[in-house]
Design an enzyme around this catalytic site. Sequence first.
Site, PDB file in Angstrom:
ATOM      1  N   HIS A 189       0.831  -1.204   0.000  1.00  0.00           N
ATOM      2  CA  HIS A 189       0.000   0.000   0.000  1.00  0.00           C
ATOM      3  C   HIS A 189       0.867   1.255   0.000  1.00  0.00           C
ATOM      4  O   HIS A 189       1.914   1.295   0.643  1.00  0.00           O
ATOM      5  CB  HIS A 189      -0.949  -0.008   1.200  1.00  0.00           C
ATOM      6  CG  HIS A 189      -2.078  -0.955   1.004  1.00  0.00           C
ATOM      7  ND1 HIS A 189      -1.926  -2.310   1.142  1.00  0.00           N
ATOM      8  CD2 HIS A 189      -3.354  -0.754   0.618  1.00  0.00           C
ATOM      9  CE1 HIS A 189      -3.076  -2.898   0.864  1.00  0.00           C
ATOM     10  NE2 HIS A 189      -3.954  -1.972   0.534  1.00  0.00           N
ATOM     11  N   PHE A 237       1.116   3.367   6.872  1.00  0.00           N
ATOM     12  CA  PHE A 237      -0.186   3.553   7.500  1.00  0.00           C
ATOM     13  C   PHE A 237      -1.249   3.229   6.461  1.00  0.00           C
ATOM     14  O   PHE A 237      -1.242   3.777   5.364  1.00  0.00           O
ATOM     15  CB  PHE A 237      -0.322   5.004   7.965  1.00  0.00           C
ATOM     16  CG  PHE A 237      -1.667   5.373   8.523  1.00  0.00           C
ATOM     17  CD1 PHE A 237      -2.016   5.014   9.811  1.00  0.00           C
ATOM     18  CD2 PHE A 237      -2.577   6.095   7.757  1.00  0.00           C
ATOM     19  CE1 PHE A 237      -3.254   5.369  10.337  1.00  0.00           C
ATOM     20  CE2 PHE A 237      -3.815   6.459   8.269  1.00  0.00           C
ATOM     21  CZ  PHE A 237      -4.149   6.087   9.569  1.00  0.00           C
ATOM     22  N   MET A 263      -5.381   2.949   5.757  1.00  0.00           N
ATOM     23  CA  MET A 263      -6.713   3.305   6.228  1.00  0.00           C
ATOM     24  C   MET A 263      -7.634   3.375   5.030  1.00  0.00           C
ATOM     25  O   MET A 263      -7.250   3.897   3.981  1.00  0.00           O
ATOM     26  CB  MET A 263      -6.674   4.661   6.941  1.00  0.00           C
ATOM     27  CG  MET A 263      -8.002   5.127   7.476  1.00  0.00           C
ATOM     28  SD  MET A 263      -7.802   6.700   8.371  1.00  0.00           S
ATOM     29  CE  MET A 263      -9.519   7.139   8.596  1.00  0.00           C
TER      30      MET A 263
END
Length: 162
Positions: free
Chosen positions: A60, A112, A114
């Site tokens: 990601h 991170f 999300m």
Amino acid sequence: MKDSEFVARYGGIYEHSAWVAEETAGDAMANEDLEQIAVIMAECVDNASTERQLALIRAHPDLAGKAQLAGELTQDSTTEQSKAGLDQCSADEYAQFQTLNDRYHEKFGFPFVMAVRASTRAEILTAFAARLENDATTEFETALQEIHKIARLRLHAMEASE
């Protein structure tokens, strides 16, 4: 539908991780319900080795990161970050994202993650700062759960565009 057709269609649901579609094609093709396909794919990820899960998380991109600025995101990631307004960060917001991305990578060793499609920049920054307080095990599991949310959103977006 053949396995290769399933993989061609659903291989991008998990970011740069076509292995999920490859390994679930046989079971998932028997279902026309997208929610059931999402469950089958999520179970595949949940049952994968820790190393494979970590590779998935690392696939990601950073939020509001250098890949976004360079135009190097996948189409799905570009759309998702755009819907959250991450392509419209002020200089201060961009600096905050870069600082948080760096701190997060330093602490956890992965980006991170999300599901940002329905979030604002302020909500993302708040979640980012809060999740930096997590321990590594909690954050690893949280990242995987967020990846599953992203996959579901991508599946539903595919259905809506048909």
